[in-house]
Design a protein around this motif. Structure first.
Motif, mmCIF file in Angstrom:
data_model
loop_
_atom_site.group_PDB
_atom_site.id
_atom_site.type_symbol
_atom_site.label_atom_id
_atom_site.label_comp_id
_atom_site.label_asym_id
_atom_site.label_seq_id
_atom_site.Cartn_x
_atom_site.Cartn_y
_atom_site.Cartn_z
ATOM 1 N N ASP A 30 0.828 -1.210 0.000
ATOM 2 C CA ASP A 30 0.000 0.000 0.000
ATOM 3 C C ASP A 30 0.861 1.259 0.000
ATOM 4 O O ASP A 30 0.350 2.355 0.147
ATOM 5 C CB ASP A 30 -0.910 0.012 1.234
ATOM 6 C CG ASP A 30 -1.971 -1.065 1.164
ATOM 7 O OD1 ASP A 30 -2.356 -1.465 0.057
ATOM 8 O OD2 ASP A 30 -2.420 -1.516 2.247
ATOM 9 N N ASN A 31 2.161 1.109 -0.153
ATOM 10 C CA ASN A 31 3.101 2.220 -0.122
ATOM 11 C C ASN A 31 3.179 2.862 -1.508
ATOM 12 O O ASN A 31 3.862 2.360 -2.402
ATOM 13 C CB ASN A 31 4.475 1.721 0.331
ATOM 14 C CG ASN A 31 5.503 2.819 0.414
ATOM 15 O OD1 ASN A 31 5.195 3.995 0.253
ATOM 16 N ND2 ASN A 31 6.744 2.437 0.651
ATOM 17 N N SER A 32 2.465 3.982 -1.685
ATOM 18 C CA SER A 32 2.538 4.700 -2.960
ATOM 19 C C SER A 32 2.192 6.163 -2.723
ATOM 20 O O SER A 32 1.555 6.514 -1.731
ATOM 21 C CB SER A 32 1.590 4.099 -3.995
ATOM 22 O OG SER A 32 0.251 4.316 -3.624
ATOM 23 N N GLY A 33 2.623 7.010 -3.633
ATOM 24 C CA GLY A 33 2.313 8.426 -3.550
ATOM 25 C C GLY A 33 2.836 9.169 -4.757
ATOM 26 O O GLY A 33 3.667 8.666 -5.513
ATOM 27 N N CYS A 34 2.321 10.374 -4.914
ATOM 28 C CA CYS A 34 2.733 11.239 -6.015
ATOM 29 C C CYS A 34 3.870 12.144 -5.538
ATOM 30 O O CYS A 34 3.988 12.417 -4.348
ATOM 31 C CB CYS A 34 1.562 12.100 -6.459
ATOM 32 S SG CYS A 34 0.126 11.157 -7.008
ATOM 33 N N PHE A 35 4.674 12.603 -6.471
ATOM 34 C CA PHE A 35 5.762 13.510 -6.113
ATOM 35 C C PHE A 35 6.018 14.508 -7.227
ATOM 36 O O PHE A 35 5.662 14.291 -8.384
ATOM 37 C CB PHE A 35 7.055 12.742 -5.805
ATOM 38 C CG PHE A 35 7.694 12.118 -7.008
ATOM 39 C CD1 PHE A 35 8.615 12.822 -7.780
ATOM 40 C CD2 PHE A 35 7.359 10.833 -7.396
ATOM 41 C CE1 PHE A 35 9.201 12.247 -8.904
ATOM 42 C CE2 PHE A 35 7.936 10.244 -8.517
ATOM 43 C CZ PHE A 35 8.857 10.957 -9.265
ATOM 44 N N GLN A 36 6.634 15.608 -6.828
ATOM 45 C CA GLN A 36 7.139 16.608 -7.767
ATOM 46 C C GLN A 36 8.423 17.156 -7.181
ATOM 47 O O GLN A 36 8.529 17.344 -5.965
ATOM 48 C CB GLN A 36 6.141 17.743 -7.967
ATOM 49 C CG GLN A 36 6.647 18.802 -8.926
ATOM 50 C CD GLN A 36 5.633 19.905 -9.158
ATOM 51 O OE1 GLN A 36 4.690 20.074 -8.410
ATOM 52 N NE2 GLN A 36 5.828 20.658 -10.213
ATOM 53 N N GLY A 37 9.415 17.392 -8.036
ATOM 54 C CA GLY A 37 10.674 17.936 -7.561
ATOM 55 C C GLY A 37 11.590 18.305 -8.705
ATOM 56 O O GLY A 37 11.173 18.371 -9.868
ATOM 57 N N ILE A 38 12.845 18.506 -8.364
ATOM 58 C CA ILE A 38 13.862 18.949 -9.311
ATOM 59 C C ILE A 38 14.937 17.868 -9.435
ATOM 60 O O ILE A 38 15.416 17.345 -8.429
ATOM 61 C CB ILE A 38 14.522 20.262 -8.830
ATOM 62 C CG1 ILE A 38 13.472 21.352 -8.592
ATOM 63 C CG2 ILE A 38 15.603 20.733 -9.800
ATOM 64 C CD1 ILE A 38 12.722 21.775 -9.836
#
Length: 141
Positions: free
Chosen positions: A71-79
């Motif tokens: 169940d380990n998931s997620g969205c990300f944004q970065g450089i």
């Protein structure tokens, strides 16, 4: 001085990766703009292994990170910076009475992709493709 007979360079394709590269071979910031699928395992379905699906535009990256069959998931944004994604923001779905609500987090620890394998964007499982599109849309707003 350029000659008129010179051939213009072809822009990078949407899926320019090869399956033999690791992140460390080029550094994230040196990848052409496009969509990528990387994992701790060179196969797309190793239980418990971390996978990252992302869209890169210039040095900006957004996408999905998940551990297969967890169940380990997620969205990300970065450089993109070397083998890491820095200035990281995250978005995680939280169930609520009104459906899913997105919880945003700022200033997360860098996402370190050292040793991750390029798997090939065409090998993304269907469920991860759907989640990836959702993640890209969240950070496009």
């Amino acid at each position: 001085m350029t000659r008129e007979s010179e051939t213009p360079t072809t822009p990078p394709t949407l899926n320019p990766e090869t399956t033999s590269e690791n992140v460390g071979d080029r550094g994230l910031e040196n990848l052409p703009d496009g969509e990528y699928f990387y994992g701790q395992s060179p196969t797309p379905d190793a239980p418990g292994q971390l996978y990252v699906v992302f869209r890169k535009t210039a040095n900006s990256m957004s996408g999905l990170k998940y551990a297969f069959q967890t169940d380990n998931s997620g969205c990300f944004q970065g450089i993109a910076q070397g083998e890491k994604v820095v200035d990281l923001q995250g978005a995680y779905a939280q169930p609520s009475r009104d459906g899913l609500q997105w919880s945003m987090e700022q200033n997360l620890e860098p996402l370190d992709l050292t040793g991750f394998h390029s798997i090939g964007f065409e090998n993304i499982p269907d469920y991860a493709q759907q989640s990836f599109q959702q993640c890209v849309a969240i950070f496009a707003e």
